[in-house]
Design an enzyme around this catalytic site. Structure first.
Site, PDB file in Angstrom:
ATOM      1  N   CYS A  82       0.827  -1.142  -0.053  1.00  0.00           N
ATOM      2  CA  CYS A  82      -0.084  -0.034  -0.034  1.00  0.00           C
ATOM      3  C   CYS A  82       0.812   1.197  -0.068  1.00  0.00           C
ATOM      4  O   CYS A  82       0.428   2.359  -0.155  1.00  0.00           O
ATOM      5  CB  CYS A  82      -1.020  -0.174   1.273  1.00  0.00           C
ATOM      6  SG  CYS A  82      -1.429  -1.496   1.648  1.00  0.00           S
ATOM      7  N   LYS A 140     -10.100   6.942   4.314  1.00  0.00           N
ATOM      8  CA  LYS A 140     -11.557   6.274   4.646  1.00  0.00           C
ATOM      9  C   LYS A 140     -12.520   6.663   3.513  1.00  0.00           C
ATOM     10  O   LYS A 140     -13.434   6.177   3.036  1.00  0.00           O
ATOM     11  CB  LYS A 140     -11.842   6.988   5.983  1.00  0.00           C
ATOM     12  CG  LYS A 140     -13.629   6.396   6.252  1.00  0.00           C
ATOM     13  CD  LYS A 140     -13.661   4.797   6.188  1.00  0.00           C
ATOM     14  CE  LYS A 140     -15.253   4.587   6.231  1.00  0.00           C
ATOM     15  NZ  LYS A 140     -15.700   4.778   4.706  1.00  0.00           N
ATOM     16  N   HIS A 144      -8.924   4.975  -1.070  1.00  0.00           N
ATOM     17  CA  HIS A 144      -7.569   4.381  -1.084  1.00  0.00           C
ATOM     18  C   HIS A 144      -7.403   3.173  -1.986  1.00  0.00           C
ATOM     19  O   HIS A 144      -7.457   2.130  -1.718  1.00  0.00           O
ATOM     20  CB  HIS A 144      -7.593   3.571   0.302  1.00  0.00           C
ATOM     21  CG  HIS A 144      -6.469   2.957   0.725  1.00  0.00           C
ATOM     22  ND1 HIS A 144      -4.959   3.087   0.157  1.00  0.00           N
ATOM     23  CD2 HIS A 144      -6.077   1.738   1.356  1.00  0.00           C
ATOM     24  CE1 HIS A 144      -4.111   2.370   0.715  1.00  0.00           C
ATOM     25  NE2 HIS A 144      -4.937   1.383   1.337  1.00  0.00           N
TER      26      HIS A 144
END
Lengths: 134, 389
Positions: free
Chosen positions: B86, B332, B336
């Site tokens: 990520c 959020k 993402h």
């Protein structure tokens, strides 16, 4: 992605719970590898880890990866073995809602995942609650 | 210390379930926008760094450097993919920064792109778990959410913090996403809605988790000489870029409630930029899950261990607070798209420093910090941007 030799080559560490012990910093870890993950020392020896411990922390998987679809909900945990080593594993033979931190558990060999319809079935160590004899 | 590095152009797509766009469409569009925003020609670009985590598994497509260069119509440039789970986007920015700082290139593209909705939710869940040890952790059936759930449970127990005080992070993000046209979920949510949403991996609830989405963001980075030749009114410097790793798996780490890589990456970036924590005006933290947002505030040095949630509750993270954080919606609610997130974070900081953040505008911000996390902290990148008068 997975293959028979890939599962086979991990058989000793995976089925017998072979970890490592660092002779410099004292850290024990799982699985065995040639360097200590914490201090980086190469002064490390393989060690058979104890097969009992307690649930250190856990979660209940409700939206699983593809290989585990159909098994949810199930409990994944970090188990603190009696020598202090933390290992990642599933908790089995118990309802998910009954698992709690500090629960005493013991290692058992169980099925984890299958490599498709024609592939081999992968086994590994899970932990189940210890039933008291008292 | 090498050459100074400037961000002269930014571009991004809306984060969404883009049924009508492919991964290559998304990254080509973001790149074109960034080059146009810079006022440059695509022929000025000498190198391309593409941050992406899962194109191999989800699209069956690797070799994104050559693919993007081809689709942009600049074959022959240096180009390759950068992967750090990520943190792939942040790592692409880091690579691009080094490329210009070293003096090898004068003008490069840092792109982040991910398309998660080409797959089922369970396949995307498998893809994300590839950030962890495949043989011993993914093997046992952990999902990525479950790993973070272990951190959440341990954190609440160790510091005696309530879930309702941590879950507030989701409410915070949604409030700001509501004013961001690129956000995946531009609408507010209440704490009650967050706490009553279904559990994904106990104790983490659906509305405490970053959504699955598609998107791409891009930055044009230039040397000082080239940036000054372009002649923009506001110059944005990429003043520091730190990258550090930690022990890959949680069970090997001495402490589950701190990300050691954040501390290291931050120190490295601060040293390069010549700043300290107190100089930071604006913050982007990698709150893929609410509790991680709280932990990052602590590891970055803005709160004591176990007290990050207080900044949130006291309103210090608001637009007009002491430490405006995730002011474009965070992971959020802005969204993402995994390998793109680290680039979106810098995009959002640049939007603020240029004064283009609309209703979310933070007044007088000069220095912004973006923290991008791979896995559960196996990699952390900290990028620092500064408005130069």
């Amino acid at each position: 992605m997975r293959s028979v030799p890939r599962v086979w080559r991990e058989r000793v560490t995976k089925y017998r719970l072979i970890g490592g012990a660092c002779k410099d910093c004292g850290k024990t870890f799982y699985p065995y590898r040639r360097s200590c993950p914490v201090c980086g020392s190469d002064n490390v020896e393989p060690r058979k880890l104890p097969e009992t411990g307690v649930v250190e922390t856990f979660s209940i998987v409700r939206s699983p990866p593809t290989e585990f679809v159909g098994q949810a909900p199930y409990v994944v945990a970090l188990v603190r073995l009696d020598d202090g080593t933390l290992v990642p594993a599933q908790i089995t033979d118990v309802e998910p809602d009954e698992v709690h931190e500090g629960m005493r558990v013991e290692a058992v060999l169980r099925r984890y995942r299958e490599q498709g319809e024609k592939g081999i079935i992968e086994y590994g160590i899970k932990f189940r609650p210890v039933i008291s004899n008292e | 210390m090498g050459n100074r590095v400037f961000i002269v152009g930014v571009g991004a797509t809306k984060i969404d379930e883009h049924w009508d766009l492919s991964l290559r469409d998304l990254m080509t569009e973001a790149s074109r926008k960034a080059i146009q925003d810079a006022g440059l020609s695509k022929r000025d670009v000498e190198a391309v760094f593409v941050g992406n985590m899962s194109s191999g598994y989800l699209q069956g497509q690797e070799h994104l450097g050559s693919l993007l260069a081809t689709w942009l119509g600049i074959p022959g440039v240096a180009a390759h993919k950068v992967e750090a789970a990520c943190a792939s986007g942040g790592a692409a920015v880091h690579s691009a920064y080094l490329a210009v700082k070293s003096g090898v290139y004068d003008c490069v593209l840092a792109v982040g792109a991910e398309k998660l909705t080409d797959a089922t939710t369970s396949d995307a869940t498998s893809a994300l778990m590839m950030a962890e040890d495949q043989e011993y952790v993914a093997f046992a059936g952990f999902s990525f959410v479950a790993l973070n759930a272990l951190v959440y449970r341990t954190y609440m127990k160790k510091f005696g913090v309530k879930q309702e005080d941590i879950a507030l992070f989701a409410v915070h993000d949604h409030k700001y996403a509501a004013n961001n046209p690129l956000a995946q979920f531009p609408k507010p949510v209440t704490l009650d809605e967050v706490l009553r949403s279904p559990p994904v991996a106990d104790p983490i609830r659906l509305l405490e988790s970053a959504p699955l989405g598609d998107g791409s963001a891009a930055l044009v980075l230039c040397s000082e000489e080239k940036a000054k030749r372009i002649g923009k009114d506001i110059l944005i410097e990429l003043a520091g870029s730190g990258l550090a790793t930690d022990i890959l798996s949680l069970h090997d780490r001495p402490d589950l409630t701190t990300l050691a890589a954040t501390v290291k990456a931050k120190s490295s970036a601060f040293k390069q930029a010549g700043i300290e924590s107190k100089d930071v005006d604006l913050l982007e933290v990698h709150d893929a899950f609410t509790v991680l947002g709280v932990i990052h505030l602590e590891d970055l040095g803005f709160a004591r261990k176990g007290e990050g949630w207080k900044l949130l509750k006291e309103g210090q993270l608001e637009r007009d607070g002491d430490l405006p954080t995730n002011t474009m919606g965070g992971l959020k609610a802005r969204g993402h798209p995994v390998g793109a997130t680290g680039v979106y974070q810098v995009y959002d900081l640049v939007t603020q420093l240029r004064g283009e953040a609309g209703a979310n505008q933070v007044p007088d911000a000069e220095i912004g910090l973006a923290q991008n996390v791979g896995g559960v902290g196996g990699t952390v990148v900290v990028n620092i941007v500064r408005r130069v008068r």
